[in-house]
Design a protein around this motif. Structure first.
Motif, PDB file in Angstrom:
ATOM      1  N   PHE A   1       0.837  -1.203   0.000  1.00 55.38           N
ATOM      2  CA  PHE A   1       0.000   0.000   0.000  1.00 55.38           C
ATOM      3  C   PHE A   1       0.871   1.252   0.000  1.00 55.38           C
ATOM      4  O   PHE A   1       1.941   1.284   0.619  1.00 55.38           O
ATOM      5  N   LYS A   2       0.377   2.278  -0.674  1.00 55.97           N
ATOM      6  CA  LYS A   2       1.098   3.551  -0.695  1.00 55.97           C
ATOM      7  C   LYS A   2       1.052   4.208   0.680  1.00 55.97           C
ATOM      8  O   LYS A   2       2.042   4.791   1.155  1.00 55.97           O
ATOM      9  N   ASN A   3      -0.111   4.096   1.322  1.00 56.05           N
ATOM     10  CA  ASN A   3      -0.274   4.693   2.648  1.00 56.05           C
ATOM     11  C   ASN A   3      -1.398   3.954   3.372  1.00 56.05           C
ATOM     12  O   ASN A   3      -2.362   3.507   2.751  1.00 56.05           O
ATOM     13  N   VAL A   4      -1.256   3.817   4.712  1.00 56.65           N
ATOM     14  CA  VAL A   4      -2.268   3.136   5.517  1.00 56.65           C
ATOM     15  C   VAL A   4      -2.658   4.038   6.675  1.00 56.65           C
ATOM     16  O   VAL A   4      -1.796   4.548   7.402  1.00 56.65           O
ATOM     17  N   LYS A   5      -3.956   4.229   6.852  1.00 59.51           N
ATOM     18  CA  LYS A   5      -4.473   4.982   7.992  1.00 59.51           C
ATOM     19  C   LYS A   5      -4.978   3.983   9.045  1.00 59.51           C
ATOM     20  O   LYS A   5      -5.929   3.250   8.795  1.00 59.51           O
ATOM     21  N   PHE A   6      -4.325   3.963  10.198  1.00 62.88           N
ATOM     22  CA  PHE A   6      -4.763   3.101  11.300  1.00 62.88           C
ATOM     23  C   PHE A   6      -5.707   3.897  12.191  1.00 62.88           C
ATOM     24  O   PHE A   6      -5.346   4.963  12.707  1.00 62.88           O
ATOM     25  N   THR A   7      -6.938   3.386  12.387  1.00 65.45           N
ATOM     26  CA  THR A   7      -8.009   4.162  13.024  1.00 65.45           C
ATOM     27  C   THR A   7      -8.334   3.720  14.449  1.00 65.45           C
ATOM     28  O   THR A   7      -9.279   4.235  15.038  1.00 65.45           O
ATOM     29  N   GLU A   8      -7.594   2.729  14.988  1.00 64.53           N
ATOM     30  CA  GLU A   8      -7.816   2.189  16.336  1.00 64.53           C
ATOM     31  C   GLU A   8      -8.973   1.202  16.395  1.00 64.53           C
ATOM     32  O   GLU A   8      -8.917   0.199  17.083  1.00 64.53           O
ATOM     33  N   HIS A   9     -10.076   1.440  15.688  1.00 62.95           N
ATOM     34  CA  HIS A   9     -11.157   0.460  15.641  1.00 62.95           C
ATOM     35  C   HIS A   9     -11.842   0.527  14.279  1.00 62.95           C
ATOM     36  O   HIS A   9     -11.819   1.549  13.591  1.00 62.95           O
ATOM     37  N   GLN A  10     -12.458  -0.600  13.889  1.00 66.10           N
ATOM     38  CA  GLN A  10     -13.004  -0.719  12.541  1.00 66.10           C
ATOM     39  C   GLN A  10     -14.213   0.182  12.321  1.00 66.10           C
ATOM     40  O   GLN A  10     -14.301   0.872  11.303  1.00 66.10           O
ATOM     41  N   PHE A  11     -15.142   0.156  13.268  1.00 62.50           N
ATOM     42  CA  PHE A  11     -16.359   0.941  13.077  1.00 62.50           C
ATOM     43  C   PHE A  11     -16.443   2.041  14.131  1.00 62.50           C
ATOM     44  O   PHE A  11     -16.191   1.771  15.318  1.00 62.50           O
TER      45      PHE A  11
ATOM     46  N   LEU B   1     -15.001   2.670   7.947  1.00 65.97           N
ATOM     47  CA  LEU B   1     -16.116   2.921   7.036  1.00 65.97           C
ATOM     48  C   LEU B   1     -16.186   4.396   6.635  1.00 65.97           C
ATOM     49  O   LEU B   1     -16.405   4.727   5.458  1.00 65.97           O
ATOM     50  N   THR B   2     -15.977   5.287   7.601  1.00 66.99           N
ATOM     51  CA  THR B   2     -16.042   6.718   7.317  1.00 66.99           C
ATOM     52  C   THR B   2     -14.974   7.132   6.309  1.00 66.99           C
ATOM     53  O   THR B   2     -15.261   7.858   5.333  1.00 66.99           O
ATOM     54  N   HIS B   3     -13.732   6.709   6.519  1.00 68.53           N
ATOM     55  CA  HIS B   3     -12.654   7.031   5.574  1.00 68.53           C
ATOM     56  C   HIS B   3     -12.976   6.514   4.178  1.00 68.53           C
ATOM     57  O   HIS B   3     -12.693   7.187   3.175  1.00 68.53           O
ATOM     58  N   LEU B   4     -13.573   5.312   4.096  1.00 66.36           N
ATOM     59  CA  LEU B   4     -13.899   4.741   2.787  1.00 66.36           C
ATOM     60  C   LEU B   4     -15.045   5.503   2.129  1.00 66.36           C
ATOM     61  O   LEU B   4     -15.004   5.786   0.919  1.00 66.36           O
ATOM     62  N   LYS B   5     -16.056   5.871   2.914  1.00 67.91           N
ATOM     63  CA  LYS B   5     -17.219   6.571   2.375  1.00 67.91           C
ATOM     64  C   LYS B   5     -16.854   7.920   1.765  1.00 67.91           C
ATOM     65  O   LYS B   5     -17.286   8.268   0.667  1.00 67.91           O
ATOM     66  N   VAL B   6     -16.041   8.707   2.490  1.00 71.23           N
ATOM     67  CA  VAL B   6     -15.725  10.075   2.036  1.00 71.23           C
ATOM     68  C   VAL B   6     -14.594  10.090   1.031  1.00 71.23           C
ATOM     69  O   VAL B   6     -14.239  11.156   0.523  1.00 71.23           O
ATOM     70  N   GLY B   7     -13.989   8.943   0.729  1.00 70.49           N
ATOM     71  CA  GLY B   7     -12.952   8.891  -0.287  1.00 70.49           C
ATOM     72  C   GLY B   7     -11.561   9.195   0.211  1.00 70.49           C
ATOM     73  O   GLY B   7     -10.654   9.452  -0.604  1.00 70.49           O
ATOM     74  N   ASN B   8     -11.348   9.182   1.531  1.00 71.22           N
ATOM     75  CA  ASN B   8      -9.997   9.420   2.045  1.00 71.22           C
ATOM     76  C   ASN B   8      -9.052   8.271   1.707  1.00 71.22           C
ATOM     77  O   ASN B   8      -7.832   8.455   1.658  1.00 71.22           O
ATOM     78  N   VAL B   9      -9.604   7.060   1.528  1.00 67.12           N
ATOM     79  CA  VAL B   9      -8.797   5.888   1.190  1.00 67.12           C
ATOM     80  C   VAL B   9      -9.459   5.165   0.024  1.00 67.12           C
ATOM     81  O   VAL B   9     -10.651   5.353  -0.263  1.00 67.12           O
TER      82      VAL B   9
END
Length: 593
Positions: free
Chosen positions: A170-180, A184-192
């Motif tokens: 992966f070019k970059n990975v955002k670790f969010t501490e928990h899945q939900f 989902l939010t990062h995927l929905k808004v297009g951040n990842v």
């Protein structure tokens, strides 16, 4: 709410709950390797701890948190007796610290305990450029934490299996501490470009109305027929394990409690997983845990990186040679360490197999107890009818004034055997209901001889059976039927042991000590190996075609209930001596007097 704060709050509540109901009890320390999301604490951890405390009122449970980034150092420092860990962390501890599985979580959607958790690469459905795993290379991703087993390590393993470098995929990975809801939010808004979801997470979100499932798509779908979409292989779920040095009684208590955990009330259960092979293969492909040494630089890498310098500076050849010698020494040292690690792993697997066999025998004993109770219940009435019929027949013969000595003898023998059968049935029912044995005064010598007489002539054929008794009568205290059963079992074992020797001999000896009566049954059967001798008296798989493998363990239980001990010693030059003790009916002086 901050995840770490929520977990600390839940742990504090568990601690206060445990502290409020425990007083001056033996303490059990349970370590929790913190790689789980809040749902795990609420849905799995808390019900498990509450169940353990309910089932183990004589123990005080102490919960401690283990950092997932330094599990080896933390376990050495805090020394927990038990651990709750992901399958990846458990496999590392099993290989490096001797941890042993007690049970593994199985949820309803899991195929079995070995195939329970997985991950899914989820993208938005309108991303037509993302169709395969290869299309995700050099894209951005969102995941829970870098120590999350199914949320990060399992997806990396799938990337490695596909032939990619998981650390640079992966070019970059955002670790969010928990899945939900963060992934989902990062995927929905297009951040990842892609979000990594845990087992059935996508389906639960759709079921709860959090998302429209048609807006998302799973990359690398393994089996469209499965209820939950997945992109990876399946692995075991959370493991409850014991650490090296955990008290055996506590291990037994925890094991029995977890295996009795009610799944219908909690939507999951604790059962043993039979294999962690896939987990070791995953760690090996990622060079983690017991395979972290594979990350070290090899001689080939060194030469490839410095070939220009070596060519330009001939003077460094000597230094390179010295370096090669040094690396070879390190390789040899590492090889020895690997051999030791493999040997230790084989030992752990052997112990795990032993534990599984022991659990199987415990289950077999439970089934035998239930079947014995059913048999005793059903056969009691026919035996009673036989007694009624024999008594009625004798009365009828008297009324008809028919005098036939042979018929009377047959009827007496029939009544005697029916009464003996009824006695056996009563004992079977007592064993099944765990009633205490009756204690009466009885003569030990006729009891031993009665056991000898019960053996079929075919079993004794060709075997010289000798008896050595100090007197004609020895008054003992206990249940004569149970003692007869023990002697019968030991005699049958001895006769079986000598059936293939040239001059088979079995000797029954009774000796009188100051406080106990000793019974010895010796045979001249083949010599036992150290492994066979070590297993005597333990529940094992029987080698006899009609055996259950629990005869000696039952005999041991009976003798110990009579205040005695069952001991084993080697006969000379070969064979075995089995001895047990029973109590005098009165003290030795009264007995002799």
């Amino acid at each position: 709410m901050n995840t770490a704060f929520l977990k600390q709050k839940l742990l504090l509540l568990c601690f206060l709950f445990l502290a409020s109901i425990t007083q001056a009890k033996e303490e059990i320390t349970i370590g929790l390797i913190d790689t789980f999301d809040p749902d795990f604490y609420l849905e799995t951890f808390v019900p498990t701890v509450e169940h353990l405390q309910k089932e183990l009122p004589n123990y005080k449970l102490k919960i401690i948190e283990i950092s997932p980034k330094n599990i080896i150092e933390e376990t050495e420092k805090l020394k927990p007796q038990f651990l709750i860990a992901s399958a990846g962390d458990f496999s590392t501890l099993m290989s490096l610290k001797g941890a042993q599985q007690i049970a593994t979580v199985k949820r309803p959607q899991a195929i079995n305990a070995e195939k329970a958790v997985f991950a899914a690469f989820v993208v938005k459905n309108d991303r037509k450029d993302l169709q395969t795993l290869r299309d995700l290379e050099n894209k951005t991703a969102a995941a829970a934490t870098e120590t999350d087993f199914e949320g990060w390590l399992v997806p990396l393993g799938e990337i490695a299996d596909a032939g990619f470098n998981p650390e640079k995929f992966f070019k970059n990975v955002k670790f969010t501490e928990h899945q939900f809801p963060d992934v989902l939010t990062h995927l929905k808004v297009g951040n990842v470009d892609v979000g990594i979801f845990g087992p059935c997470q996508l389906e639960r979100l759709a079921e709860n109305g959090e998302i429209n499932k048609s807006d998302f798509r799973v990359i690398g779908l393994k089996d469209p027929k499965e209820l939950c979409a997945r992109s990876t292989k399946m692995y075991p779920d959370v493991v409850f394990c014991s650490m090296d040095g955990a008290p055996s009684q506590a291990v037994k208590a925890i094991t029995l409690s977890l295996l009795s955990f009610p799944p219908q009330q909690n939507n999951f259960e604790w059962i043993p997983a039979s294999s962690f092979y896939q987990v070791f293969e995953l760690l090996k492909s990622l060079k983690l845990g017991p395979y972290r040494h594979l990350r070290e630089t090899t001689v080939k890498d060194f030469l490839a990186a410095h070939k220009l310098e070596i060519g330009l500076f001939f003077a460094l050849v000597i230094a390179v040679l010295i370096h090669i010698v040094r690396v070879n020494m390190l390789v040899r040292l590492r090889t020895e360490e690997l051999k030791a690690s493999i040997a230790e792993q084989h030992l752990i697997e052997s112990r795990a197999l032993e534990n599984r066999e022991r659990l199987e025998m415990l289950e077999k004993s439970r089934v035998i107890s239930q079947l014995s109770s059913m048999f005793a219940h059903e056969v009691k009435q026919p035996i009673t009818n036989i007694l009624y019929y024999t008594s009625g027949l004798k009365v009828l013969l008297e009324k008809l004034k028919i005098k036939d000595n042979q018929v009377e003898m047959v009827l007496d023998k029939l009544r005697e055997q029916a009464l003996r059968t009824a006695d056996i049935v009563d004992h079977v029912r007592s064993y099944a209901k765990h009633r205490p044995s009756k204690e009466v005064e009885f003569d030990l010598i006729p009891t031993v001889l009665r056991a000898l007489k019960s053996i079929k002539e075919q079993e004794r054929k060709g075997v010289e059976v000798r008896t050595v008794f100090p007197s004609e009568s020895i008054s003992a205290k206990g249940d004569p039927f149970e003692i007869e059963l023990v002697v019968l079992n030991l005699l049958k074992n001895a006769l079986s042991a000598v059936k293939d020797v040239s001059s088979p001999e079995v000797t029954i000896t009774i000796t009188e000590n100051e406080d106990k009566i000793r019974v010895h049954i010796a045979d001249n059967g083949p010599a036992l190996s150290d492994e066979q001798f070590e297993k005597l008296g333990k529940p094992i798989q029987s080698k006899k075609s009609d055996g259950l493998g629990i005869g000696l363990s039952i005999a041991l239980s009976i003798i110990e209930s009579h205040g005695g001990h069952l001991t084993f010693s080697r006969n000379q030059p070969n064979g075995l001596i089995v001895s047990f003790s029973v109590e005098y009916a009165a003290n030795k002086e009264n007995h002799n007097g």
